[in-house]
Design a protein around this motif. Structure first.
Motif, PDB file in Angstrom:
ATOM      1  N   TYR A  24       3.113  -9.738  -2.313  1.00 33.57           N
ATOM      2  CA  TYR A  24       3.839  -8.514  -2.615  1.00 33.57           C
ATOM      3  C   TYR A  24       3.915  -8.244  -4.116  1.00 33.57           C
ATOM      4  CZ  TYR A  24       5.048  -7.568   2.171  1.00 33.57           C
ATOM      5  OH  TYR A  24       4.983  -7.259   3.495  1.00 33.57           O
ATOM      6  N   LEU A  25       3.982  -9.268  -4.933  1.00 40.33           N
ATOM      7  CA  LEU A  25       3.974  -9.055  -6.380  1.00 40.33           C
ATOM      8  C   LEU A  25       2.631  -8.506  -6.833  1.00 40.33           C
ATOM      9  CD1 LEU A  25       5.852 -12.214  -7.704  1.00 40.33           C
ATOM     10  CD2 LEU A  25       6.650  -9.842  -7.714  1.00 40.33           C
ATOM     11  N   LYS A  26       1.548  -9.049  -6.313  1.00 38.60           N
ATOM     12  CA  LYS A  26       0.212  -8.594  -6.708  1.00 38.60           C
ATOM     13  C   LYS A  26      -0.139  -7.256  -6.084  1.00 38.60           C
ATOM     14  CE  LYS A  26      -0.635 -11.947  -9.359  1.00 38.60           C
ATOM     15  NZ  LYS A  26      -0.626 -11.720 -10.776  1.00 38.60           N
ATOM     16  N   LYS A  27       0.497  -6.922  -4.974  1.00 40.35           N
ATOM     17  CA  LYS A  27       0.244  -5.637  -4.334  1.00 40.35           C
ATOM     18  C   LYS A  27       0.728  -4.498  -5.219  1.00 40.35           C
ATOM     19  CE  LYS A  27       1.055  -3.158  -0.052  1.00 40.35           C
ATOM     20  NZ  LYS A  27       1.773  -3.149   1.216  1.00 40.35           N
ATOM     21  N   GLU A  28       1.847  -4.699  -5.906  1.00 38.55           N
ATOM     22  CA  GLU A  28       2.390  -3.668  -6.779  1.00 38.55           C
ATOM     23  C   GLU A  28       1.617  -3.573  -8.090  1.00 38.55           C
ATOM     24  OE1 GLU A  28       6.522  -4.461  -7.240  1.00 38.55           O
ATOM     25  OE2 GLU A  28       6.931  -4.244  -5.116  1.00 38.55           O
ATOM     26  N   ALA A  29       1.134  -4.692  -8.603  1.00 37.46           N
ATOM     27  CA  ALA A  29       0.368  -4.703  -9.842  1.00 37.46           C
ATOM     28  C   ALA A  29      -0.919  -5.495  -9.602  1.00 37.46           C
ATOM     29  CB  ALA A  29       1.174  -5.330 -10.968  1.00 37.46           C
ATOM     30  N   PRO A  30      -1.930  -4.853  -9.004  1.00 39.75           N
ATOM     31  CA  PRO A  30      -3.151  -5.591  -8.672  1.00 39.75           C
ATOM     32  C   PRO A  30      -3.897  -6.036  -9.924  1.00 39.75           C
ATOM     33  CG  PRO A  30      -3.444  -3.263  -8.245  1.00 39.75           C
ATOM     34  CD  PRO A  30      -2.017  -3.459  -8.621  1.00 39.75           C
ATOM     35  N   MET A  31      -4.496  -7.200  -9.826  1.00 39.86           N
ATOM     36  CA  MET A  31      -5.251  -7.765 -10.930  1.00 39.86           C
ATOM     37  C   MET A  31      -6.726  -7.661 -10.606  1.00 39.86           C
ATOM     38  SD  MET A  31      -4.952 -11.572 -12.594  1.00 39.86           S
ATOM     39  CE  MET A  31      -5.253 -12.398 -11.069  1.00 39.86           C
ATOM     40  N   ASP A  32      -7.525  -7.227 -11.560  1.00 40.48           N
ATOM     41  CA  ASP A  32      -8.955  -7.128 -11.373  1.00 40.48           C
ATOM     42  C   ASP A  32      -9.545  -8.527 -11.340  1.00 40.48           C
ATOM     43  OD1 ASP A  32     -11.438  -6.022 -11.078  1.00 40.48           O
ATOM     44  OD2 ASP A  32     -11.746  -5.744 -13.232  1.00 40.48           O
TER      45      ASP A  32
END
Length: 177
Positions: A24-32
């Motif tokens: 959920y943390l990465k869903k809001e701020a996806p990392m390339d």
């Protein structure tokens, strides 16, 4: 022994909570995710992406129409299946009638599967999307043709359907652009 089971369960639940929270943390701020950037020197890496948008032609309207046709066919078939299932469960009918309803239900399922497989095979011939429907030996094939259509393309589809499907007596090919 009980302490070991509790520990395993606790660690399992803790791991699950950690994975879900990271998701959920990465869903809001996806990392390339770029392997070269992770393992290599970030200053020297340059990635060029091809201009894909100019090469892709959208077929959304036609695809939506195909999905609508599929949904209508699925609704018709589910109604037929429900009637056949009701016949099979009816205690007033004879065993022969129940067997006939069961065989008809199996044939309907086989026909649906064969239509779906034929759609996949026609897409593999190079068409973006296809819709196949068979009724009483007549097969109707509707395809999206990006580059226009020709009698050669229709003959190729007709030949493929006739050789692949033994129940097909007539084949009608329709093109959508």
């Amino acid at each position: 022994m009980k302490a070991n089971k509790r520990t395993v369960w606790f660690l399992t639940l803790l791991s699950l909570v950690a994975v879900i929270s990271i998701y959920y943390l990465k869903k809001e701020a996806p990392m390339d995710l770029d392997a070269m950037a992770i393992f290599g020197d970030n200053d020297k890496v340059t990635v060029s992406k091809p201009d894909v948008e100019s090469a892709i032609k959208p077929v959304y309207a036609d695809a939506m129409q195909f999905e609508e046709m599929r949904m209508n066919l699925m609704n018709e078939r589910s109604t037929e299946k429900a009637l056949l299932t009701t016949k099979m469960l009816d205690s007033a009918l004879s065993a022969e009638d129940k067997i006939a309803a069961y065989e008809e239900l199996n044939e309907l399922n086989k026909q649906t599967s064969a239509e779906e497989m034929m759609e996949i095979q026609i897409r593999n011939l190079g068409f973006p999307d296809a819709f196949v429907k068979m009724e009483k030996g007549k097969v109707t094939v509707t395809v999206i043709a990006e580059d226009g259509h020709s009698s050669k393309m229709a003959a190729e589809i007709t030949q493929y359907v006739m050789t692949s499907w033994e129940n097909a007596r007539t084949v009608q090919v329709e093109f959508m652009e």
